[in-house]
Scaffold this motif. Structure first.
Motif, PDB file in Angstrom:
ATOM      1  N   PHE A 198     -78.134   2.694  21.169  1.00 52.08           N
ATOM      2  CA  PHE A 198     -79.187   2.707  20.160  1.00 52.08           C
ATOM      3  C   PHE A 198     -79.831   1.328  20.055  1.00 52.08           C
ATOM      4  O   PHE A 198     -79.144   0.345  19.768  1.00 52.08           O
ATOM      5  CB  PHE A 198     -78.623   3.088  18.789  1.00 52.08           C
ATOM      6  N   PRO A 199     -81.141   1.231  20.263  1.00 52.15           N
ATOM      7  CA  PRO A 199     -81.810  -0.057  20.064  1.00 52.15           C
ATOM      8  C   PRO A 199     -81.924  -0.382  18.574  1.00 52.15           C
ATOM      9  O   PRO A 199     -82.045   0.518  17.736  1.00 52.15           O
ATOM     10  CB  PRO A 199     -83.188   0.169  20.686  1.00 52.15           C
ATOM     11  N   ALA A 200     -81.881  -1.682  18.256  1.00 50.47           N
ATOM     12  CA  ALA A 200     -82.006  -2.099  16.861  1.00 50.47           C
ATOM     13  C   ALA A 200     -83.448  -1.946  16.374  1.00 50.47           C
ATOM     14  O   ALA A 200     -83.681  -1.647  15.202  1.00 50.47           O
ATOM     15  CB  ALA A 200     -81.544  -3.545  16.703  1.00 50.47           C
ATOM     16  N   ARG A 201     -84.411  -2.162  17.253  1.00 53.19           N
ATOM     17  CA  ARG A 201     -85.819  -1.970  16.919  1.00 53.19           C
ATOM     18  C   ARG A 201     -86.265  -0.648  17.540  1.00 53.19           C
ATOM     19  O   ARG A 201     -86.133  -0.455  18.746  1.00 53.19           O
ATOM     20  CB  ARG A 201     -86.654  -3.149  17.443  1.00 53.19           C
ATOM     21  N   THR A 202     -86.805   0.226  16.721  1.00 52.65           N
ATOM     22  CA  THR A 202     -86.971   1.621  17.143  1.00 52.65           C
ATOM     23  C   THR A 202     -88.400   2.142  17.116  1.00 52.65           C
ATOM     24  O   THR A 202     -88.612   3.340  17.320  1.00 52.65           O
ATOM     25  CB  THR A 202     -86.118   2.534  16.250  1.00 52.65           C
ATOM     26  N   GLY A 208    -103.385   5.294  18.423  1.00 52.74           N
ATOM     27  CA  GLY A 208    -103.772   6.428  17.597  1.00 52.74           C
ATOM     28  C   GLY A 208    -102.565   7.129  17.007  1.00 52.74           C
ATOM     29  O   GLY A 208    -101.420   6.712  17.208  1.00 52.74           O
ATOM     30  N   ALA A 209    -102.823   8.205  16.294  1.00 53.52           N
ATOM     31  CA  ALA A 209    -101.756   8.962  15.648  1.00 53.52           C
ATOM     32  C   ALA A 209    -100.945   9.752  16.667  1.00 53.52           C
ATOM     33  O   ALA A 209    -101.458  10.178  17.711  1.00 53.52           O
ATOM     34  CB  ALA A 209    -102.348   9.902  14.607  1.00 53.52           C
ATOM     35  N   THR A 210     -99.673   9.936  16.368  1.00 52.78           N
ATOM     36  CA  THR A 210     -98.788  10.772  17.169  1.00 52.78           C
ATOM     37  C   THR A 210     -98.148  11.802  16.249  1.00 52.78           C
ATOM     38  O   THR A 210     -98.401  11.825  15.043  1.00 52.78           O
ATOM     39  CB  THR A 210     -97.683   9.928  17.838  1.00 52.78           C
ATOM     40  N   SER A 211     -97.303  12.651  16.813  1.00 50.75           N
ATOM     41  CA  SER A 211     -96.633  13.656  15.998  1.00 50.75           C
ATOM     42  C   SER A 211     -95.650  13.029  15.018  1.00 50.75           C
ATOM     43  O   SER A 211     -95.232  13.674  14.056  1.00 50.75           O
ATOM     44  CB  SER A 211     -95.900  14.657  16.899  1.00 50.75           C
ATOM     45  N   TRP A 212     -95.289  11.768  15.247  1.00 55.56           N
ATOM     46  CA  TRP A 212     -94.323  11.113  14.379  1.00 55.56           C
ATOM     47  C   TRP A 212     -94.991  10.291  13.275  1.00 55.56           C
ATOM     48  O   TRP A 212     -94.538  10.285  12.136  1.00 55.56           O
ATOM     49  CB  TRP A 212     -93.406  10.213  15.208  1.00 55.56           C
ATOM     50  N   ALA A 213     -96.065   9.583  13.619  1.00 57.42           N
ATOM     51  CA  ALA A 213     -96.707   8.701  12.642  1.00 57.42           C
ATOM     52  C   ALA A 213     -98.139   8.418  13.056  1.00 57.42           C
ATOM     53  O   ALA A 213     -98.563   8.755  14.165  1.00 57.42           O
ATOM     54  CB  ALA A 213     -95.923   7.391  12.523  1.00 57.42           C
ATOM     55  N   ASN A 214     -98.871   7.771  12.163  1.00 60.50           N
ATOM     56  CA  ASN A 214    -100.274   7.453  12.433  1.00 60.50           C
ATOM     57  C   ASN A 214    -100.446   6.310  13.410  1.00 60.50           C
ATOM     58  O   ASN A 214    -101.519   6.162  14.002  1.00 60.50           O
ATOM     59  CB  ASN A 214    -101.002   7.106  11.127  1.00 60.50           C
ATOM     60  N   ASP A 215     -99.410   5.484  13.583  1.00 60.24           N
ATOM     61  CA  ASP A 215     -99.608   4.271  14.376  1.00 60.24           C
ATOM     62  C   ASP A 215     -98.464   3.916  15.312  1.00 60.24           C
ATOM     63  O   ASP A 215     -98.420   2.821  15.849  1.00 60.24           O
ATOM     64  CB  ASP A 215     -99.871   3.079  13.440  1.00 60.24           C
ATOM     65  N   HIS A 216     -97.504   4.838  15.515  1.00 57.69           N
ATOM     66  CA  HIS A 216     -96.405   4.502  16.426  1.00 57.69           C
ATOM     67  C   HIS A 216     -95.611   5.745  16.820  1.00 57.69           C
ATOM     68  O   HIS A 216     -95.763   6.819  16.235  1.00 57.69           O
ATOM     69  CB  HIS A 216     -95.467   3.460  15.796  1.00 57.69           C
ATOM     70  N   VAL A 217     -94.757   5.552  17.826  1.00 60.20           N
ATOM     71  CA  VAL A 217     -93.727   6.536  18.147  1.00 60.20           C
ATOM     72  C   VAL A 217     -92.382   5.890  17.843  1.00 60.20           C
ATOM     73  O   VAL A 217     -92.274   4.662  17.751  1.00 60.20           O
ATOM     74  CB  VAL A 217     -93.775   6.984  19.627  1.00 60.20           C
ATOM     75  N   ALA A 218     -91.365   6.722  17.687  1.00 59.22           N
ATOM     76  CA  ALA A 218     -90.034   6.220  17.367  1.00 59.22           C
ATOM     77  C   ALA A 218     -89.047   6.632  18.449  1.00 59.22           C
ATOM     78  O   ALA A 218     -89.171   7.706  19.050  1.00 59.22           O
ATOM     79  CB  ALA A 218     -89.578   6.751  16.013  1.00 59.22           C
ATOM     80  N   ILE A 219     -88.079   5.774  18.701  1.00 60.09           N
ATOM     81  CA  ILE A 219     -87.036   6.059  19.676  1.00 60.09           C
ATOM     82  C   ILE A 219     -85.679   5.840  19.014  1.00 60.09           C
ATOM     83  O   ILE A 219     -85.510   4.888  18.237  1.00 60.09           O
ATOM     84  CB  ILE A 219     -87.187   5.169  20.931  1.00 60.09           C
ATOM     85  N   THR A 220     -84.732   6.726  19.270  1.00 60.45           N
ATOM     86  CA  THR A 220     -83.404   6.581  18.672  1.00 60.45           C
ATOM     87  C   THR A 220     -82.367   6.083  19.668  1.00 60.45           C
ATOM     88  O   THR A 220     -81.439   5.377  19.284  1.00 60.45           O
ATOM     89  CB  THR A 220     -82.924   7.917  18.085  1.00 60.45           C
ATOM     90  N   SER A 221     -82.512   6.451  20.941  1.00 62.16           N
ATOM     91  CA  SER A 221     -81.507   6.042  21.921  1.00 62.16           C
ATOM     92  C   SER A 221     -82.128   5.879  23.300  1.00 62.16           C
ATOM     93  O   SER A 221     -83.192   6.422  23.590  1.00 62.16           O
ATOM     94  CB  SER A 221     -80.367   7.069  21.989  1.00 62.16           C
ATOM     95  N   ILE A 222     -81.426   5.112  24.142  1.00 59.25           N
ATOM     96  CA  ILE A 222     -81.832   4.890  25.527  1.00 59.25           C
ATOM     97  C   ILE A 222     -80.662   5.277  26.423  1.00 59.25           C
ATOM     98  O   ILE A 222     -79.520   4.872  26.187  1.00 59.25           O
ATOM     99  CB  ILE A 222     -82.233   3.417  25.757  1.00 59.25           C
ATOM    100  N   SER A 223     -80.927   6.066  27.438  1.00 61.83           N
ATOM    101  CA  SER A 223     -79.878   6.612  28.295  1.00 61.83           C
ATOM    102  C   SER A 223     -79.261   5.544  29.192  1.00 61.83           C
ATOM    103  O   SER A 223     -79.967   4.713  29.773  1.00 61.83           O
ATOM    104  CB  SER A 223     -80.442   7.734  29.170  1.00 61.83           C
ATOM    105  N   GLY A 224     -77.945   5.593  29.313  1.00 59.31           N
ATOM    106  CA  GLY A 224     -77.242   4.703  30.219  1.00 59.31           C
ATOM    107  C   GLY A 224     -77.269   5.209  31.651  1.00 59.31           C
ATOM    108  O   GLY A 224     -77.573   6.375  31.924  1.00 59.31           O
ATOM    109  N   ILE A 225     -76.954   4.324  32.585  1.00 58.83           N
ATOM    110  CA  ILE A 225     -76.891   4.680  34.003  1.00 58.83           C
ATOM    111  C   ILE A 225     -75.517   5.271  34.288  1.00 58.83           C
ATOM    112  O   ILE A 225     -74.502   4.566  34.275  1.00 58.83           O
ATOM    113  CB  ILE A 225     -77.147   3.437  34.882  1.00 58.83           C
TER     114      ILE A 225
END
Length: 314
Positions: A198-202, A208-225
């Protein structure tokens, strides 16, 4: 091969017995399949959502298919489901020239044109931002001027389902072979600090607007190798699962989960660079007909561009 056999294949097609078609044709050695039989197999692959295989077959008969409406239609169909909208548009336009006013072709042309236009805009942005990054950063190693010491958030859940053990070059080659794409050097560099989690900054700002917010997208996790943990690149909930089971376009590698728990994802997009090049990063929204939103020209730029969610509107 005789006409009765072709008639049987067409009956199975009308009955949506696509697996039977594949099984029947694959019994014939590839070197013995003629143009018509190869086209029948490509059509069945398309209907089974095996678009990469369909595309490979169709391109192998390109010289024979130039004046064949069906060949161009099948090619456009495969390209459209691989989100290669520019190539899909070209194929359907040629199908339209060969068989004007076909209603199915007209439907595809109408739906694909706006996607092809957006893709061309994204391509231009990708090229401009890639050139600018190289001008500013030269050929320095990934994250040479970016502090990764506080990038990851401590999480017991991440340890359980996300963080993979350390990897070696053999593991990288195995993962790349399974996914069909070369991993960016910056992705590998980040995973050497912690192999997934999980990244600390998400939040990643968007124009423009996305399905999540008017000005950004959000990420909760990044897959490991690796493939041991469920949400690693080749885990049981990894990239191929999201593409094959959730229907995400096969344009690259799903690497980032979002707060929607699968209804939108962050992907490495290889459409502009090929499977061994430096992919862009995009957001893909399943809830909005798999809409693709360009985010960054490469993985390093995406990671460096993440900010605290509190800084942006939710």
């Amino acid at each position: 091969m005789n006409s009765e056999w072709i008639e049987q294949l067409n009956r199975w097609h009308n009955e949506e017995e696509y697996e039977r078609i594949v099984k029947q044709i694959e019994q014939v050695p590839a070197v013995e399949r003629n143009y018509e039989l190869t086209g029948q197999l490509a059509r069945a692959y398309n209907n089974l959502e095996r678009y990469r295989e369909a595309l490979e077959l169709l391109l192998s008969t390109a010289s024979e298919g130039q004046d064949d409406y069906a060949w161009h239609f099948r090619l456009g169909y495969a390209y459209s489901h691989l989100a290669q909208y520019d190539k899909a548009l070209t194929a359907f336009e040629q199908a339209n020239r060969l068989q004007p006013e076909d209603e199915y072709v007209q439907e595809f042309l109408s739906s694909i044109r706006p996607y092809a236009h957006t893709m061309e805009q994204d391509r231009q942005r990708y090229e401009q931002e890639t050139a600018l990054w190289k001008q500013q950063h030269g050929e320095q190693l990934p994250f040479s001027s970016f502090d990764l010491s506080d990038f990851w958030e401590d999480s017991e859940y991440a340890v359980k389902d996300h963080i993979e053990p350390p990897f070696d070059e053999e593991m990288i080659r195995s993962i790349e072979q399974e996914l069909g794409y070369k991993l960016p050097a910056s992705y590998i560099a980040l995973m050497h600090t912690q192999n997934g989690g999980f990244p600390a900054r998400t939040a990643f700002p968007t124009a423009g607007a996305t399905s999540w917010a008017n000005d950004h997208v959000a990420i909760t996790s990044i897959s490991g190798i690796g493939g041991q943990k469920s949400y690693s690149l080749t885990g049981d909930m990894g990239s191929r699962f999201m593409i094959e089971q959730w229907g995400y376009p096969d344009l690259g590698i799903v690497f980032g989960d979002c707060p929607s728990a699968g209804h939108d994802v962050i992907m490495l997009d290889y459409r502009f660079c090929g499977p061994t090049g430096e992919p862009a990063v995009v957001h893909v929204d399943q809830e909005n007909d798999y809409e693709i939103t360009y985010l960054a020209p490469h993985f390093e730029a995406f990671i460096c561009g993440l900010v605290d969610a509190e800084e942006l509107e939710i």
